[in-house]
Design an enzyme around this catalytic site. Structure first.
Site, PDB file in Angstrom:
ATOM      1  N   ASP A  40      16.809  26.683 -29.712  1.00 19.59           N
ATOM      2  CA  ASP A  40      15.573  26.713 -28.946  1.00 19.59           C
ATOM      3  C   ASP A  40      15.756  26.194 -27.520  1.00 19.59           C
ATOM      4  OD1 ASP A  40      14.255  27.485 -31.353  1.00 19.59           O
ATOM      5  OD2 ASP A  40      14.167  25.381 -31.951  1.00 19.59           O
ATOM      6  N   ASP A  48       8.673  27.348 -32.917  1.00 21.84           N
ATOM      7  CA  ASP A  48       9.796  27.737 -33.764  1.00 21.84           C
ATOM      8  C   ASP A  48       9.382  27.534 -35.226  1.00 21.84           C
ATOM      9  OD1 ASP A  48      12.564  28.265 -34.534  1.00 21.84           O
ATOM     10  OD2 ASP A  48      12.620  26.123 -34.979  1.00 21.84           O
ATOM     11  N   CYS A  65       0.844  -1.191   0.000  1.00 20.16           N
ATOM     12  CA  CYS A  65       0.000   0.000   0.000  1.00 20.16           C
ATOM     13  C   CYS A  65       0.877   1.238   0.000  1.00 20.16           C
ATOM     14  CB  CYS A  65      -0.940   0.008   1.199  1.00 20.16           C
ATOM     15  SG  CYS A  65      -0.098   0.243   2.770  1.00 20.16           S
TER      16      CYS A  65
END
Length: 734
Positions: free
Chosen positions: A624, A419, A13
Site C-alpha cells: 500500500d 485496503d 511574538c
C-alpha cells in the site's frame, strides 16, 4: 545534510519567530529552517555545525542551546516551565504597583512629591519587573527589525518622557497652554497587563504541550538489571540490547523488549489510546514507558535510545506540532508586516489628532493606545496553537499525525480508499483447504506443502504467515533466485525447476491456464476465499484457500464515515468474490469495490478518485506504500509491532492500534481543529480591525469615547489569551 531542533528563548511574538527564520534561511548551507513560536524551537536542515546556527540566532538577539540527548525531539518548554513561578510573581507585583499608582493619583497629596513617588514606582516596574521588553526592542532595532516589544517600548518610553518632563519642568507645558499631565499609572498598567498576558500565555502554552510533557516523563531514569546472576540498578544509558530487566507490579517498563518470564497485564493507554490493559506472556513485545500492572516480569531489552518506540513517538509528535499548515502561511505573512504598519498608523493618528483637535495630550494618548493595543501575537498563534493542541489530543487518542498540513488535508477528505487484508479484516488469515493436482501421492502432498512453507518464509505478508502456521513442521529446502513480487507472490528456483506461489495475477502472468477454472481435481469452493497457487515449471500443483475475519470495529467505522459524508472504496489484490463478500457485510456498493489490483493499480485508482474529490487511503502493508504516498492523506494501520508501523514514512497518520473507528475520529478531530484555526484567525483579524480604529479615536467625534493606554494594554493581553484558550478547548474532544 542533517536536521537539528534547537530550543530558543527570548521570542515574544510572531515577528520574532519570522525574523529568526529569515536569519537562518539566509545562511549559506541552510536548506530550510522553520521556527515555532509556540514550541520555542527551530527545526533546521543544513550542513552547518550546530554551533554556527546557535551563533547566528544569538547574533539576531535571541538565545539558543543544544537539546539534551534525553529530550531530543521534544519541544523546548522547560524555560517556560522553569520561569513560570517567577513570571507570575512579577506580573502580580506589577499589577499591585499599578493599582497603588492609580489610587495615589486620586488622592489630594501635594503634586510634586506625589509625582516623584509615582516616577519611582514606574521605574521599578520598567527596570526591575519588565526589563526584557526594552532589551528585545533594543535588540530588534539594532538588527533593523521590529517586534511586539517595539510597540510597547516606544509607547511607554514616549509616555515616560512626557511624564518626566511634566514632573521636572512643568512650566514648559504651562507656558504653551498645556496641562502638565503625567501617565505613570498608564505605563504601570501597560507593563503589568503585558506581564499578566505573558504569564497566562505561558500557562496556556504549557497546557498545549501536555501530550509531549507526558511522553517526556514516561521513561524511568534507572532499571534493575540481572547481570552475572546479580541484580543491579543501572541508569538507562548503561543498558545494552540483550540485558535482562526485572519488573515489579506497578513499575514503568524502561525500554522496548520481549517478555522472557512471567505473565502480567500492561497499561499501554498513553501510547495507544487503548484503555483496556494488554495481557503479556513469554515472547510478547513490550514498549518502554508503559506500566506493568499485576505481575512480576523479566524482559529482554531489544531497542534502546532514539530507536525506541517512545523516542520515535516523541520525535514524530514534536515534528508534527512544529510543522506548518497551509492556513498558517497567510497568517505568517500578515504578522511579518504588522508591526511596521502599526508604527505608521500610530504616527498618522498623532498627526491627525494634532491637526484636527489641536490637543497635544489627546494626540499623544491616542498614538500610545494604537501602539499598545496592536497584537500580532494573536495572529501568529492562531494556527499553531490549534494545531499543537489538536495533534496532541490525537496522540492521546492513539492517532499519530505526522504534520500539520496532513491534518488540514484530512479535514477536506470526501473519498476513503481502504485496503482489505489487514485493514478491513484482521490480517490474520487461516488456511481452510488445500487442493492438489490429480494423481499425486500423500508423500507428494506433504512435499508440496513443505515447499510452499519454505517459499513463504521469505515473505512478511499475512497470507505467508498463514501458510507457515498451517504446516506444523518445516523441511529445509535449498532455494535460489528468490524474488518477492509485491502484490503477487514469490518466485524461486528449486532443483533447477521454476517454482512460484502467489495469487491468480502471478499465475496468469506466468501463463498457468488451469488457475482460472482450477482444473481437474480442484473443486470450486462453496464460499469466497483467497487462493494461493503453487506452480512448478508453470504447472499448477497446489491451491491453498484462506479466509480472513472482518475487524470487529469495521461496521461501526463505516457507519460513522457515512454520517461524515465520506464515500468508502475497497482496494484489494484479492479476487472479486472475496472482496464482494466483505463489502456486503459493510453495505458497500459494488461500484466501490476494486479487486485484482497490483500496487500500481491501487495507485491508479487513488489518482482517479482524487480527480473527483480529496481522497485518503488507509492500509497496513508495503503493497500500500505507493497508494498511501499518492493519497491526499495516507493512514497507516498499526499491527502488532508498533515500532515497525512508525517507520512507514509514506503515511501522514499512524493509528497506534488497529481500531478502524479511529479513522472517523481522526477526520472529526481534523475538521474541529481546522474550524478552530479559522475561528482564531477570524478573532485575531476582527480584534485588530475593531481595536485599532477605536484606539485611534474613531468613536470620539460621535460618542466621546477615547481608549486609554491602560485599557488598550488590557485588550492587547486579552487578544492572544483568547486565541490560546479557544485552542485549548480541543483538549476536551472525544
Amino acid at each position: 545534510m542533517q536536521t537539528l531542533t534547537l530550543p530558543i528563548t527570548g521570542m515574544s511574538c510572531a515577528a520574532c519567530s519570522a525574523y529568526i527564520e529569515q536569519t537562518l534561511n539566509a545562511l549559506p548551507g541552510v536548506e530550510s529552517a522553520s521556527v515555532n513560536l509556540l514550541a520555542n524551537q527551530a527545526t533546521i536542515t543544513s550542513t552547518l555545525p550546530p554551533e554556527a546556527l546557535i551563533t547566528a540566532i544569538q547574533d539576531a538577539g535571541y538565545d539558543a542551546t543544544l537539546p539534551s540527548p534525553e529530550l531530543e525531539g521534544v519541544p523546548h518548554v522547560s524555560p517556560l516551565r522553569h520561569g513560570f513561578p517567577q513570571l507570575s510573581t512579577r506580573a502580580f507585583t506589577a499589577l499591585t504597583i499599578a493599582a497603588a499608582s492609580m489610587l495615589l493619583s486620586m488622592t489630594t497629596l501635594p503634586a510634586t512629591p506625589l509625582r516623584y513617588t509615582l516616577l519611582a514606582l514606574t521605574l521599578v516596574v520598567m527596570l526591575a519587573l519588565s526589563p526584557e521588553t526594552y532589551r528585545r526592542a533594543f535588540t530588534a532595532a539594532r538588527h533593523r527589525t521590529t517586534n511586539m516589544s517595539t510597540l510597547v517600548a516606544i509607547g511607554t518610553l514616549a509616555a515616560l518622557a512626557w511624564s518626566l518632563t511634566a514632573t521636572i519642568a512643568p512650566q514648559i507645558f504651562i507656558t504653551h497652554g498645556l496641562a502638565p499631565d503625567v501617565y505613570y499609572e498608564a505605563i504601570d498598567f501597560i507593563l503589568a497587563f503585558l506581564l499578566l498576558g505573558a504569564w497566562l500565555d505561558s500557562r496556556a502554552k504549557l497546557r498545549t504541550q501536555s501530550a509531549l510533557a507526558a511522553f517526556a516523563q514516561l521513561t524511568p531514569s534507572t532499571a534493575r538489571v540481572l547481570r552475572n546472576n546479580t541484580e543491579i540498578e543501572l541508569p538507562l544509558a548503561a543498558l545494552h540490547p540483550g540485558d535482562q530487566i526485572l519488573l515489579l507490579p506497578g513499575e514503568r517498563i524502561p525500554v522496548d523488549g520481549t517478555v522472557l518470564l512471567g505473565t502480567s497485564t500492561v497499561d499501554e493507554s498513553l501510547l495507544t489510546g487503548e484503555s483496556i490493559p494488554v495481557l503479556k506472556s513469554p515472547q510478547s513485545p513490550v514498549i518502554g514507558g508503559t506500566i506493568n500492572l499485576d505481575g512480576p516480569l523479566t524482559i529482554e531489552a531489544t531497542t534502546l535510545g532514539a530507536d525506541s518506540v517512545l523516542s520515535q513517538l516523541r520525535r514524530l509528535l514534536s515534528e508534527a506540532q512544529s510543522s506548518r499548515a497551509p492556513m498558517q502561511k497567510l497568517a505568517d505573512r500578515a504578522s511579518a508586516i504588522f508591526v511596521p504598519t502599526v508604527l505608521a498608523l500610530a504616527a498618522l493618528t498623532f498627526a491627525a489628532w494634532l491637526l484636527l483637535d489641536h490637543s497635544l495630550p489627546r494626540a499623544f494618548a491616542a498614538a500610545i493606545a494604537v501602539l499598545v493595543i496592536a497584537c500580532p501575537c494573536a495572529m501568529g498563534l492562531a494556527v499553531p496553537a490549534a494545531l499543537t493542541v489538536g495533534i496532541g489530543r490525537a496522540a492521546q487518542l492513539g492517532i499519530l499525525v505526522k504534520n500539520g498540513e496532513a491534518l488540514e488535508r484530512l479535514a477536506q477528505t470526501r473519498n476513503l480508499a481502504l485496503d482489505k487484508t489487514g485493514t478491513l479484516t484482521e490480517g490474520r488469515p487461516k488456511i481452510v483447504a488445500a487442493h492438489f493436482a490429480p494423481n499425486l501421492s500423500p508423500e507428494d502432498h506433504q512435499h508440496l506443502l513443505q515447499l510452499a512453507a519454505a517459499l513463504e518464509r521469505h515473505s512478511e505478508h499475512p497470507l505467508a504467515k498463514a501458510v507457515q502456521s498451517y504446516i506444523p513442521t518445516h523441511t529445509p529446502f535449498t532455494l535460489t533466485n528468490i524474488k518477492t513480487i509485491p502484490g503477487q507472490g514469490i518466485t524461486a528456483t528449486y532443483n533447477n525447476q521454476q517454482i512460484t506461489i502467489g495469487n491468480e495475477a502471478l499465475s496468469h502472468q506466468n501463463r498457468v491456464p488451469q488457475v482460472r477454472t482450477l482444473g481437474p481435481g480442484f473443486p470450486q469452493p462453496s464460499t469466497p476465499t483467497t487462493k494461493l497457487h503453487l506452480t512448478i515449471n508453470n504447472q499448477l500443483q497446489l491451491t491453498l484457500e484462506a479466509t480472513d475475519t472482518l475487524r470487529e470495529s469495521a461496521p461501526q467505522a463505516l457507519t460513522q464515515l457515512s454520517t461524515l459524508g465520506i464515500t468508502p472504496h475497497i482496494l484489494t489484490g484479492d479476487n472479486a468474490a472475496t472482496a464482494a463478500a466483505i463489502a456486503n457485510l459493510l453495505n458497500i456498493p459494488a461500484a466501490q469495490i476494486h479487486a485484482h489490483l497490483l500496487p500500481a493499480d491501487k495507485l491508479t485508482i487513488i489518482q482517479q478518485l482524487q480527480q473527483q474529490a480529496p481522497t485518503a487511503m488507509a492500509g497496513d502493508g508495503i503493497n500500500d506504500a505507493a497508494a498511501l504516498a499518492q493519497a491526499d492523506t495516507g493512514i497507516a494501520i498499526s499491527g502488532q509491532n508498533v515500532g515497525t508501523d512508525l517507520t512507514r514514512e509514506a503515511a501522514d497518520l499512524v493509528l497506534l492500534r488497529p481500531d478502524l473507528t479511529l479513522i472517523p475520529t481522526s477526520i472529526r478531530l481534523a475538521r474541529r481543529t481546522t474550524r478552530t484555526m479559522r475561528q482564531n484567525l477570524g478573532w485575531a483579524v476582527a480584534y485588530n480591525l475593531l481595536g485599532l480604529p477605536i484606539a485611534a479615536g474613531a468613536l470620539y467625534p460621535h460618542f466621546h469615547i477615547l481608549l486609554s493606554p491602560a485599557l488598550a494594554s488590557a485588550a492587547m493581553a486579552l487578544s492572544s489569551i483568547s486565541v490560546l484558550f479557544n485552542s485549548l478547548r480541543l483538549r476536551r474532544f472525544e
